[in-house]
Each structure stands twice: as C-alpha cells, then as structure tokens.
Design a protein around this motif. Structure first.
Motif, PDB file in Angstrom:
ATOM      1  N   GLY A   1      92.876  44.830-103.521  1.00  0.00           N
ATOM      2  CA  GLY A   1      93.785  45.935-103.848  1.00  0.00           C
ATOM      3  C   GLY A   1      93.387  46.615-105.144  1.00  0.00           C
ATOM      4  O   GLY A   1      92.241  46.528-105.589  1.00  0.00           O
ATOM      5  N   PHE A   2      94.351  47.275-105.747  1.00  0.00           N
ATOM      6  CA  PHE A   2      94.101  47.989-106.995  1.00  0.00           C
ATOM      7  C   PHE A   2      95.412  48.067-107.767  1.00  0.00           C
ATOM      8  O   PHE A   2      96.407  48.501-107.220  1.00  0.00           O
ATOM      9  CB  PHE A   2      93.590  49.401-106.705  1.00  0.00           C
ATOM     10  CG  PHE A   2      92.840  50.049-107.845  1.00  0.00           C
ATOM     11  CD1 PHE A   2      91.496  50.368-107.728  1.00  0.00           C
ATOM     12  CD2 PHE A   2      93.486  50.329-109.050  1.00  0.00           C
ATOM     13  CE1 PHE A   2      90.807  50.966-108.773  1.00  0.00           C
ATOM     14  CE2 PHE A   2      92.798  50.919-110.099  1.00  0.00           C
ATOM     15  CZ  PHE A   2      91.452  51.239-109.959  1.00  0.00           C
ATOM     16  N   GLY A   3      95.408  47.621-108.996  1.00  0.00           N
ATOM     17  CA  GLY A   3      96.612  47.783-109.817  1.00  0.00           C
ATOM     18  C   GLY A   3      97.080  46.517-110.498  1.00  0.00           C
ATOM     19  O   GLY A   3      97.449  46.525-111.644  1.00  0.00           O
ATOM     20  N   ASP A   4      97.038  45.439-109.768  1.00  0.00           N
ATOM     21  CA  ASP A   4      97.498  44.162-110.296  1.00  0.00           C
ATOM     22  C   ASP A   4      98.893  44.201-110.879  1.00  0.00           C
ATOM     23  O   ASP A   4      99.126  43.897-112.046  1.00  0.00           O
ATOM     24  CB  ASP A   4      96.554  43.596-111.345  1.00  0.00           C
ATOM     25  CG  ASP A   4      96.849  42.130-111.575  1.00  0.00           C
ATOM     26  OD1 ASP A   4      97.298  41.471-110.615  1.00  0.00           O
ATOM     27  OD2 ASP A   4      96.660  41.641-112.689  1.00  0.00           O
ATOM     28  N   GLY A   5      99.819  44.565-110.068  1.00  0.00           N
ATOM     29  CA  GLY A   5     101.225  44.410-110.433  1.00  0.00           C
ATOM     30  C   GLY A   5     101.596  42.973-110.169  1.00  0.00           C
ATOM     31  O   GLY A   5     100.746  42.159-109.811  1.00  0.00           O
ATOM     32  N   PRO A   6     102.853  42.636-110.358  1.00  0.00           N
ATOM     33  CA  PRO A   6     103.279  41.254-110.181  1.00  0.00           C
ATOM     34  C   PRO A   6     103.202  40.781-108.737  1.00  0.00           C
ATOM     35  O   PRO A   6     103.170  39.589-108.481  1.00  0.00           O
ATOM     36  CB  PRO A   6     104.723  41.258-110.685  1.00  0.00           C
ATOM     37  CG  PRO A   6     105.126  42.680-110.775  1.00  0.00           C
ATOM     38  CD  PRO A   6     103.915  43.516-110.813  1.00  0.00           C
ATOM     39  N   ASN A   7     103.142  41.697-107.786  1.00  0.00           N
ATOM     40  CA  ASN A   7     103.092  41.272-106.385  1.00  0.00           C
ATOM     41  C   ASN A   7     101.820  40.533-106.047  1.00  0.00           C
ATOM     42  O   ASN A   7     101.809  39.685-105.182  1.00  0.00           O
ATOM     43  CB  ASN A   7     103.106  42.452-105.409  1.00  0.00           C
ATOM     44  CG  ASN A   7     103.975  43.564-105.872  1.00  0.00           C
ATOM     45  OD1 ASN A   7     105.003  43.304-106.467  1.00  0.00           O
ATOM     46  ND2 ASN A   7     103.585  44.783-105.611  1.00  0.00           N
ATOM     47  N   ALA A   8     100.752  40.928-106.719  1.00  0.00           N
ATOM     48  CA  ALA A   8      99.452  40.420-106.325  1.00  0.00           C
ATOM     49  C   ALA A   8      99.433  38.899-106.312  1.00  0.00           C
ATOM     50  O   ALA A   8      98.892  38.279-105.404  1.00  0.00           O
ATOM     51  CB  ALA A   8      98.376  40.966-107.247  1.00  0.00           C
TER      52      ALA A   8
ATOM     53  N   THR B   1     110.963  42.953-100.766  1.00  0.00           N
ATOM     54  CA  THR B   1     110.603  43.700 -99.563  1.00  0.00           C
ATOM     55  C   THR B   1     109.166  43.454 -99.148  1.00  0.00           C
ATOM     56  O   THR B   1     108.804  43.665 -98.000  1.00  0.00           O
ATOM     57  CB  THR B   1     110.755  45.216 -99.791  1.00  0.00           C
ATOM     58  OG1 THR B   1     110.190  45.536-101.066  1.00  0.00           O
ATOM     59  CG2 THR B   1     112.211  45.612 -99.804  1.00  0.00           C
ATOM     60  N   ILE B   2     108.367  43.015-100.081  1.00  0.00           N
ATOM     61  CA  ILE B   2     106.963  42.802 -99.793  1.00  0.00           C
ATOM     62  C   ILE B   2     106.724  41.441 -99.153  1.00  0.00           C
ATOM     63  O   ILE B   2     105.737  41.215 -98.484  1.00  0.00           O
ATOM     64  CB  ILE B   2     106.161  42.951-101.106  1.00  0.00           C
ATOM     65  CG1 ILE B   2     105.933  44.429-101.349  1.00  0.00           C
ATOM     66  CG2 ILE B   2     104.858  42.196-101.064  1.00  0.00           C
ATOM     67  CD1 ILE B   2     105.240  44.736-102.629  1.00  0.00           C
ATOM     68  N   ALA B   3     107.658  40.548 -99.350  1.00  0.00           N
ATOM     69  CA  ALA B   3     107.501  39.216 -98.795  1.00  0.00           C
ATOM     70  C   ALA B   3     107.456  39.297 -97.276  1.00  0.00           C
ATOM     71  O   ALA B   3     107.844  40.293 -96.681  1.00  0.00           O
ATOM     72  CB  ALA B   3     108.663  38.341 -99.230  1.00  0.00           C
ATOM     73  N   SER B   4     106.977  38.223 -96.700  1.00  0.00           N
ATOM     74  CA  SER B   4     106.882  38.214 -95.259  1.00  0.00           C
ATOM     75  C   SER B   4     107.465  36.906 -94.739  1.00  0.00           C
ATOM     76  O   SER B   4     106.921  35.852 -95.039  1.00  0.00           O
ATOM     77  CB  SER B   4     105.414  38.339 -94.868  1.00  0.00           C
ATOM     78  OG  SER B   4     105.217  37.982 -93.543  1.00  0.00           O
ATOM     79  N   PRO B   5     108.575  36.921 -94.030  1.00  0.00           N
ATOM     80  CA  PRO B   5     109.364  38.112 -93.712  1.00  0.00           C
ATOM     81  C   PRO B   5     110.064  38.635 -94.963  1.00  0.00           C
ATOM     82  O   PRO B   5     110.255  37.875 -95.902  1.00  0.00           O
ATOM     83  CB  PRO B   5     110.399  37.567 -92.722  1.00  0.00           C
ATOM     84  CG  PRO B   5     110.570  36.143 -93.103  1.00  0.00           C
ATOM     85  CD  PRO B   5     109.212  35.690 -93.533  1.00  0.00           C
ATOM     86  N   PRO B   6     110.459  39.925 -94.932  1.00  0.00           N
ATOM     87  CA  PRO B   6     111.196  40.483 -96.065  1.00  0.00           C
ATOM     88  C   PRO B   6     112.366  39.579 -96.421  1.00  0.00           C
ATOM     89  O   PRO B   6     113.083  39.104 -95.543  1.00  0.00           O
ATOM     90  CB  PRO B   6     111.661  41.835 -95.533  1.00  0.00           C
ATOM     91  CG  PRO B   6     110.635  42.213 -94.524  1.00  0.00           C
ATOM     92  CD  PRO B   6     110.200  40.918 -93.887  1.00  0.00           C
ATOM     93  N   LEU B   7     112.518  39.358 -97.691  1.00  0.00           N
ATOM     94  CA  LEU B   7     113.472  38.363 -98.174  1.00  0.00           C
ATOM     95  C   LEU B   7     114.899  38.883 -98.296  1.00  0.00           C
ATOM     96  O   LEU B   7     115.151  39.901 -98.929  1.00  0.00           O
ATOM     97  CB  LEU B   7     113.017  37.892 -99.557  1.00  0.00           C
ATOM     98  CG  LEU B   7     113.843  36.806-100.233  1.00  0.00           C
ATOM     99  CD1 LEU B   7     113.635  35.477 -99.543  1.00  0.00           C
ATOM    100  CD2 LEU B   7     113.494  36.722-101.707  1.00  0.00           C
ATOM    101  N   SER B   8     115.820  38.142 -97.684  1.00  0.00           N
ATOM    102  CA  SER B   8     117.225  38.433 -97.933  1.00  0.00           C
ATOM    103  C   SER B   8     117.518  37.986 -99.356  1.00  0.00           C
ATOM    104  O   SER B   8     116.996  36.977 -99.812  1.00  0.00           O
ATOM    105  CB  SER B   8     118.116  37.649 -96.979  1.00  0.00           C
ATOM    106  OG  SER B   8     117.966  38.118 -95.671  1.00  0.00           O
ATOM    107  N   THR B   9     118.357  38.723-100.041  1.00  0.00           N
ATOM    108  CA  THR B   9     118.606  38.381-101.429  1.00  0.00           C
ATOM    109  C   THR B   9     119.891  39.041-101.884  1.00  0.00           C
ATOM    110  O   THR B   9     120.597  39.670-101.107  1.00  0.00           O
ATOM    111  CB  THR B   9     117.406  38.796-102.302  1.00  0.00           C
ATOM    112  OG1 THR B   9     117.593  38.374-103.639  1.00  0.00           O
ATOM    113  CG2 THR B   9     117.222  40.294-102.290  1.00  0.00           C
TER     114      THR B   9
END
Lengths: 336, 336
Positions: free
Chosen positions: A276-283, B284-292
DNA sequence: TTGAAAGCGCTAACAG
DNA sequence: CTGTTAGCGCTTTCAA
C-alpha cells in the motif's frame, strides 16, 4: 479573562517604583541596581506575575504564533503533521493557532483572514481540494507574512514548500514487489488529474520499465477507495489469476483488495503480494500486516515549521525559496 | 508581521478625520452622519482595512480565543474531538489555540500557563495520564478563566465536564451480544484502576446479571492492546471452545482477537461473535466489519465548546456546574 | 540608576 | 455629529 491579573503597573505601585523599573528589573536590564532587581523579582515571583502576551505582541509587533490551515484534522496523516508542528513550535517558543478548512475554499479564505487579523507571524497551509484561486495567500505573502505550503502545495505561488516524494515512494514500493519476485503487478490508482495519482502512477511505471517489465494498460485500474474495491470486486477477481502482485495507491484500498482476494481463496503473500501507500494505523492491523510506504507526516510537520521559523528569524536573509522533499520509506511487513 | 498593515489612525489621517470617527463609522455607531460613514467605509474597503485582533483583545479584555490542552493529537478519537471543537468555535466567532501535553504532566502545566499568558477566554482540557496534581487548573478557575474538562476529567476540580457513558456503552454492547444469542461472553478488559476499565467492566457485568447469566471470573481477562492479544494467544485459544462471544474494551483488541480466532478456524460471527468499543476507522476495515460502540468524539468536542461558550457569555449566571454525559451508540456490523 | 512620556492599535467616556 | 483624552499592558527612548 477577569481583570484579576496582576500587571507591571500593580507591582510598580505596590513597590513604590516606576513601571519601567519593574519592566527592566524583570528582564535583567544592565542599568538596574541589584537591590531593586532582587526586590522586584522576588515580589513578582511571590505574586505569580505573568506578562500579558497580548500586550507584548502588540508592542513588539510579533506574536510568536504560527497560523495553520489544514483541510481536515481527522485524518491520520494530517493529525501527524499537526503533532510534528506543535512539538517543534513549542520547543522554539511558538504557539499554534489552528483552523480547518474542511476542504472548503470559502472557509479557507476566511481562516486566512482571521489568522492574519490575529497577526500570526507566519502561515502553514495545505490547500483545500476546492481551492482554485490563491489571492488570499499571495496577498498574505505580499504583505509580509511568510507562508510555507506542505503536502497540498500551490504551484502558482512562489514560497517555501514541503512535499512527499510520491514518485519515489511508488517506485520503491513497486521495486520491492519486483524484488520479491512479482512480474505481473496490478496498480490500483488514484485519478490522474490528482498530482498524487499521477506521480505514483509514474513511479510504478518507472520501476517496471527499469526491470524490463511490460506496462500493460489493463493492469492499471482507477480504484482508490475501499468502496470502489468492493464495487469492482468481480472485475478484480477476473484479473486476479493473471497477477502476482498489487500496488495500491493507499492503505485502505490495499487492505480491501487483500480481503477480497483472501475471501476467494488466494493466499497472501504466497500467491499474490500486496503493498500500500501511507502507513496509517490500519496497516499494522490488517491481516497479514500490510507492507506499505511510510508517509512521515510528523516529520513533514516539523520540517514545515522549521522552514517557517527559519524565515521568521532571518527576515533580512535573501529570499530563495526552498522545496523540501520528504522521501517516504518502505515499511516491509508480511503482505509481501 | 510587517508594519505594512493599515490602521485606523492611517485612515483617519488620510481622510482628515479623527480616529474615533473612523472607529465609530466602521461599526455603525448611531451618532455618525451617513456621509462620513460611507466615506470611511468605502475607503476602508478600498484599502482592505482589517482591525488588529491583538489591539482589540487588549482593549476589550477578551480574546475570543479558546485554549485546548489535549494529550495526543494523533489519535482518532482526540482528533475527532478537536475537529468538533474547531467547527463549533469557528461558527461562534472563536478561535482555538491548541497545545498537546504528550501525556506529560510538566508540559501540561507549561501549556496551561502559556495559554493563560495569551489570555484565552477559557480552557478545554483532557488531562494527561501522568497528571496527579491539579493546581495549575484550579488556579486558572480561581482566577476567572473557566475550564471545561472532556473525556479525561478530573474529579477533584468542580467545573463543567463532558464524558462518555462507558458503563452504558459496555452494557449495550454486551446486551447486543446476548440478544444475538451469546451466553458465554468473554470480556477483554482494560486495567480496573483506569476509570474506563472499571466502568466498562461494570456495564458488562450489569448486562449479564440482568439476563441471569453467571459472571465467571475467568471470563474477564486484562487484555487491552493488540500486542497483548498476540502475547496471550495460546490462553485465548484455550478458552475459545468455551465461549460464543467476545466484548473487547477497544476496537484494536477486538480486531486482534478476531484475527487470532479466524486463523484457528473459528468462523465469525457464526461460531463466535465479537464486539469492540470506540469505532475508530479500523472497525470498518476489519474483516468482517466490526460491530462496536461509537464514541462520538466530534460530538464531545462540540459539546465541550458549547458549554464553555455558554459560561463565557453568561458570566453573571449562577455557577452550577454541569456534567454532560454522552451516550455512545451501538454500531451493528457483521461481526455479531 | 531611575522615572516620565510616548506609543503599539483600538475604543469609549466626555466634551463640544 | 465629531474630536480629545485616556487607557488596555508593556517597552523603550530620553532626561534627570
């Protein structure tokens, strides 16, 4: 602000000296007897005297305040930038007045005006997506308030800038895939009319070329959000058997395609590698953790402030504007 | 700030009237002839006159600036808070001066001082983790600068506050799992000495009790980071066969355990349902999207500013401090 | 070594 | 209707 703040005048009156004496004593002016100085200092300490920054600024014609205009605070990259700015500014004795334009040109103009009204010493700005006219900023510069652009710069205005080297970042990312053995690399791209879209695409192409890999038109898809990945799901799956690597223009797109591929039985990174590109916390949260290119917002923020303060403190220096390019670095994780 | 700014005095001189006349004309004072007013206004517009906010503040003893002290800007929740604050403040004619304490008590004190030196009209603060002493803030209040605490409040100081209802959020989350059919719910908790850890644990217990589900001690584990999940991996997998739901104290922990479970063949939500707390962008990025449970930082920011401005603009109103509790709402996605 | 006075840019009370 | 004056809090000549 209650009038309960103690002033130099108050101290002077109580101590039976003149305000100027107090002022001088407080700042260790040479022409002051040690006796008076101690008297004043001790007393000031006791009553917790604090100079009024407003009065100081008015008098000195310098606020020690930097104005920041940023498109959106809630965005990992931008908030890192702010953090870097704040840390350095603080260390150098400056404060930050922050406005968000919410990607709205009109509000950007108002914000600029408000910051100038407050007589900030300089401006740090990343222009909003809807800004096509730059008079508000050019005027600021012309009137003597230096401006440093960061990230979303404006080509029409000559001034200091800090930007990310998108070309290089993309090149490195693609190169990394190639070194991992990929030969058929899909690029999920941002629109070409956006500078980052263009630059990252070019970096991708450059890497392929220098390894003598053919650039196939059908291997570059305009797709730069998670939603778009889901919409294009079927098309992506159709292409999947023909590829062994994906370079996505940002992390969330990269994560989304990883998920789509995984759900359809592809093993990552074994069958297809993704970067990817960016390295936010999701990565780091992705599974597997996503390899990506780190954008260094914090560093960009520091750099912008450094350049601005540099200008402020050398007002007589010859104006030769600099463009500082921050090269993103590869963060290798488990998706490649 | 170059002296090139045009002042009221300049206008007065050029137009051959007195500064007070200009001042009055500009603000539509009744005692001014329409003729003069137009003359002045037209001219002011032509030369783009802008009042000096510093001078105004000094004169009016009001800066229309709000000081913010926040532990960390780079944090989705906090940056949402800032965004909400900035938006409302901006709409009400206030500006924000922002300092980050970086979770450092000493810096928090300096920041408070600096903001007071700038005579901000009021303070918005979320205390740092290392702050155990609150004199700096109590003093501010005593000297007439109102303070509104948000999120990380301080019990020892009586003032306005805005907080999240952690108990209720946890209760709703747990309840939701129960309604989905879970009967054996694991709670990944924050330390009990943190207020949020305590409150969320209590909410969890309350939900169980009210459905006559036994509270098993071994079903509450101190585990509130992704790293910890990975460290405890084996223990979690040992417990896994006995549970059908997980309530994690934050999203990243929830996502981490989802991944661990999935890697070991558990289907989510079919076999085990997972819910988090916070609703950052990862959910939302989690798989499956996380209930929270959505924490509403933006709203909290607005509310804090609303309370502060309310106080500022009704200085004579009786002081009865309010604590506004923001109830987080369930975000149902696919992990439950 | 200290004080008086002026002024940063603006407003408001008081005269006229 | 408009000008004069004083002052917000501070610094900095200039004089003493």
């Amino acid at each position: 602000m209650k009038p309960s703040h103690i002033t130099i005048k108050d101290i002077a009156r109580i101590l039976g000296v003149s305000p100027s004496t107090v002022s001088r004593a407080l700042k260790d002016h040479p022409d002051i007897s040690e006796e008076t100085r101690n008297l004043v200092k001790t007393f000031a300490e006791k009553v917790k005297y604090r100079p009024n920054a407003l009065a100081l600024s008015l008098r000195k014609q310098k606020t020690n305040t930097l104005g920041l205009i940023i498109p959106e605070i809630v965005h990992h990259f931008f908030s890192s930038v702010i953090s870097g700015m704040e840390d350095l500014a603080y260390g150098e004795g400056y404060h930050m007045m922050i406005c968000q334009s919410n990607e709205n040109y009109y509000r950007e103009v108002i914000n600029t005006q408000a910051l100038l009204d407050h007589r900030v010493d300089g401006l740090l700005v990343s222009i909003s997506k809807t800004t096509k006219e730059f008079n508000h900023l050019q005027t600021a510069i012309d009137n003597g308030t230096p401006v440093v652009f960061f990230d979303r710069i404006c080509d029409e205005i000559e001034t200091d800038r800090v930007i990310t080297d998108d070309f290089e970042g993309a090149r490195v990312a693609t190169e990394h895939l190639i070194e991992c053995g990929c030969k058929k690399i899909l690029h999920l791209a941002a629109p070409k009319h956006l500078l980052i879209g263009k630059k990252r695409y070019e970096g991708y192409c450059h890497a392929l070329k220098s390894h003598n890999i053919e650039i196939k038109e059908e291997f570059t898809l305009k797709c730069d959000t998670r939603e778009e990945v889901l919409t294009m799901r079927q098309h992506l799956l159709d292409i999947a058997p023909e590829i062994d690597g994906v370079f996505a223009v940002n992390d969330s797109t990269a994560i989304a395609i990883m998920q789509v591929l995984q759900q359809n039985g592809y093993k990552i990174p074994d069958q297809i590698k993704v970067i990817g590109f960016g390295d936010g916390p999701n990565a780091t949260i992705a599974s597997p953790p996503l390899s990506t290119v780190e954008q260094k917002g914090y560093e960009m923020g520091r750099e912008a402030v450094r350049m601005l303060i540099q200008r402020l403190e050398n007002p007589t220096a010859p104006i030769n504007y600099q463009t500082k390019i921050i090269t993103p670095t590869l963060k290798k994780r488990s998706s490649t």
